[in-house]
Write an enzyme that holds these catalytic residues in place. Structure first.
Site, PDB file in Angstrom:
ATOM      1  CE  LYS A 123       0.922   2.465  -0.190  1.00 63.88           C
ATOM      2  NZ  LYS A 123       2.231   2.068   0.370  1.00 63.88           N
ATOM      3  CE1 TYR A 136      -0.259   2.321  -3.574  1.00 65.52           C
ATOM      4  CE2 TYR A 136      -1.690   4.234  -3.378  1.00 65.52           C
ATOM      5  CZ  TYR A 136      -0.431   3.657  -3.300  1.00 65.52           C
ATOM      6  OH  TYR A 136       0.653   4.426  -2.933  1.00 65.52           O
ATOM      7  CB  SER A 179       1.275   5.716   3.657  1.00 64.37           C
ATOM      8  OG  SER A 179      -0.098   5.548   3.349  1.00 64.37           O
TER       9      SER A 179
END
Length: 279
Positions: free
Chosen positions: A152, A148, A134
């Site tokens: 994550k 993003y 991650s």
């Protein structure tokens, strides 16, 4: 004790570094790539312990087929490292639909489907370790990086839930949250949206300073980070989270402390929506 590792995205970044260290210490690595040019050295140097598989992790059917084939070809696979992914920078409004769909397909859905695909095999063999790469961006959000963070934050929730489901089968799950590192993620593979004039000078474009090596390199050493990830595969029980990098830990703790402090101010608000006692 050597292991057999399945690692996605071994052509660069953490995937390449993990593979190099694992092979040098006698482990077997099955590495997925979209093309084999960047891993030709592994194939030549380790013909008996390195095996490449062409795989685009946005192709769910291909994931299932590839994972099934891998477990048919190898007596056991001990560790899955979900590493394939990339960064996408720009204000949310600047991103195209294709960019949004691609990063979710790569960084989130691809990891989910890899985990779902290995679980029946791990259960059948009676053990397995899932290492999900991650980022501290799975806990801390910055402007200009919304998709993003969406991926994550999402994969961390998925992995934490799965960890509780599969622990009884001797399957461990570890979420790795690296900070800034000197890999191609930041200095080569990062994708940037087409800028809108309205966002000139906006915090959404602060990432441009970070991506320019002239402003200073990231503090994280990919080799040391990879070594800590490899070591975690032998830890029992599996650590649920590993934060790599002093910058990552500092920012994560500060963000979580601020979040908890904010929650604590909402005690009366939260209680105001409950039925009164006895009703």
């Amino acid at each position: 004790m050597t292991k057999t590792w399945l690692i996605t995205g071994v052509s660069s970044g953490f995937g390449h570094q993990l593979t190099a260290q694992l092979l040098a210490s006698g482990n077997t690595v099955i590495g997925t790539v979209r093309n084999t040019k960047k891993i030709a050295d592994f194939e030549v140097q380790y013909p008996d312990t390195f095996f490449s598989k062409i795989l685009d992790v946005t192709d769910t059917q291909a994931i299932h087929q590839t994972v099934d084939a891998i477990f048919n070809e190898h007596d056991t696979v001990d560790v899955l490292v979900n590493n394939a992914g990339y960064g996408l920078f720009g204000a949310a409004e600047e991103l195209t639909d294709d960019q949004v769909n691609k990063i979710i397909g790569t960084d989130l859905t691809g990891s989910i489907q890899m985990i779902r695909s290995v679980l029946p095999h791990f259960r059948a063999q009676g053990h397995g370790r899932i290492i999900q790469i991650s980022s501290y961006g799975g806990q801390v959000a910055f402007p200009g990086n919304s998709m993003y963070h969406a991926a994550k934050f999402g994969i961390e929730g998925f992995a934490e839930s799965v960890a509780q489901e599969v622990g009884a089968f001797n399957i461990g799950v570890t979420i790795v949250e690296p900070g800034g590192a000197r890999t191609e993620f930041r200095y080569g593979s990062a994708q940037v949206a087409t800028e809108l004039p309205a966002y000139e000078g906006n915090p959404a474009h602060a990432f441009k300073q970070m991506l320019d090596p002239a402003n200073g390199l990231a503090p994280g050493d990919p080799a040391r980070m990879a070594a800590r990830i490899i070591e975690s595969a032998d830890q029992e029980p599996a650590p649920l989270r590993m934060v790599l990098g002093s910058d990552a830990l500092k920012n994560t703790i500060a963000t979580l402390e601020k979040r908890v402090a904010d929650y604590k101010t909402q005690t009366k608000l939260a209680a105001s929506t409950d039925f009164p006692a006895g009703e």
